[in-house]
Write an enzyme that holds these catalytic residues in place. Sequence first.
Site, mmCIF file in Angstrom:
data_model
loop_
_atom_site.group_PDB
_atom_site.id
_atom_site.type_symbol
_atom_site.label_atom_id
_atom_site.label_comp_id
_atom_site.label_asym_id
_atom_site.label_seq_id
_atom_site.Cartn_x
_atom_site.Cartn_y
_atom_site.Cartn_z
ATOM 1 C CE LYS A 38 -3.737 -2.376 2.439
ATOM 2 N NZ LYS A 38 -4.183 -2.969 1.229
ATOM 3 C CB CYS A 39 4.256 1.686 -0.643
ATOM 4 S SG CYS A 39 5.671 2.772 -0.831
ATOM 5 N N GLY A 40 3.243 4.220 -2.318
ATOM 6 C CA GLY A 40 3.330 4.901 -3.607
ATOM 7 C C GLY A 40 4.279 4.204 -4.567
ATOM 8 C CG PHE A 41 8.188 3.985 -4.015
ATOM 9 C CD1 PHE A 41 8.638 4.703 -5.111
ATOM 10 C CD2 PHE A 41 8.327 4.543 -2.753
ATOM 11 C CE1 PHE A 41 9.227 5.953 -4.965
ATOM 12 C CE2 PHE A 41 8.912 5.794 -2.591
ATOM 13 C CZ PHE A 41 9.359 6.502 -3.700
ATOM 14 C CB THR A 42 2.660 -0.678 -4.261
ATOM 15 O OG1 THR A 42 2.822 -0.472 -2.851
ATOM 16 C CG2 THR A 42 2.106 -2.058 -4.502
#
Length: 172
Positions: A38-42
């Site tokens: 659930k990360c911007g980098f996912t």
Amino acid sequence: MASATSFYDFKPLDKKGKEVPLSDYRGKVVLIVNTASKCGFTPQYAGLEKLWKDTNEKHPGGFVMLGFPCNQFGGQEPGTDDDIQQFCQVNYGVTFPIMSKVEVNGDNASPLFQWLKAEKPGLFGMKRVKWNFEKFLVDHEGQVIGRWASTTKPESIEPDIVQAIAKAMADE
């Protein structure tokens, strides 16, 4: 495993909680990534999977990629190991091994990540992982030869991986 002195001494846990001796990867180039769902980098999962497949197609058996989920950065990996596996497969078609969830910083940090950070400190000698999707490259002799920040796209490190594989093949 505080007494570990080599990459090959570690035995992190797989998604089922079973030890995986990193000595099994002796002679291979290994990319280790701390991950989160659930990360911007996912979306980097897609690039990592492409890198995994392309590299193994061109250099069968010479490369291993291991994802280590971590919930230490903004609570961005709250699920169970089973939840994480399902998310990676359904959303990104991930086929490289996603290991059991770990901590990468602090008193409860995985011994493997403690060792990786000591071997290859970050910018300005920083000995902590800054965020999700930080990447460590280990050569065929178990030496940490690269470390990249979360902002580094997986495809941009492909040349370093290919170079490390070529060196491993030359040393055989």
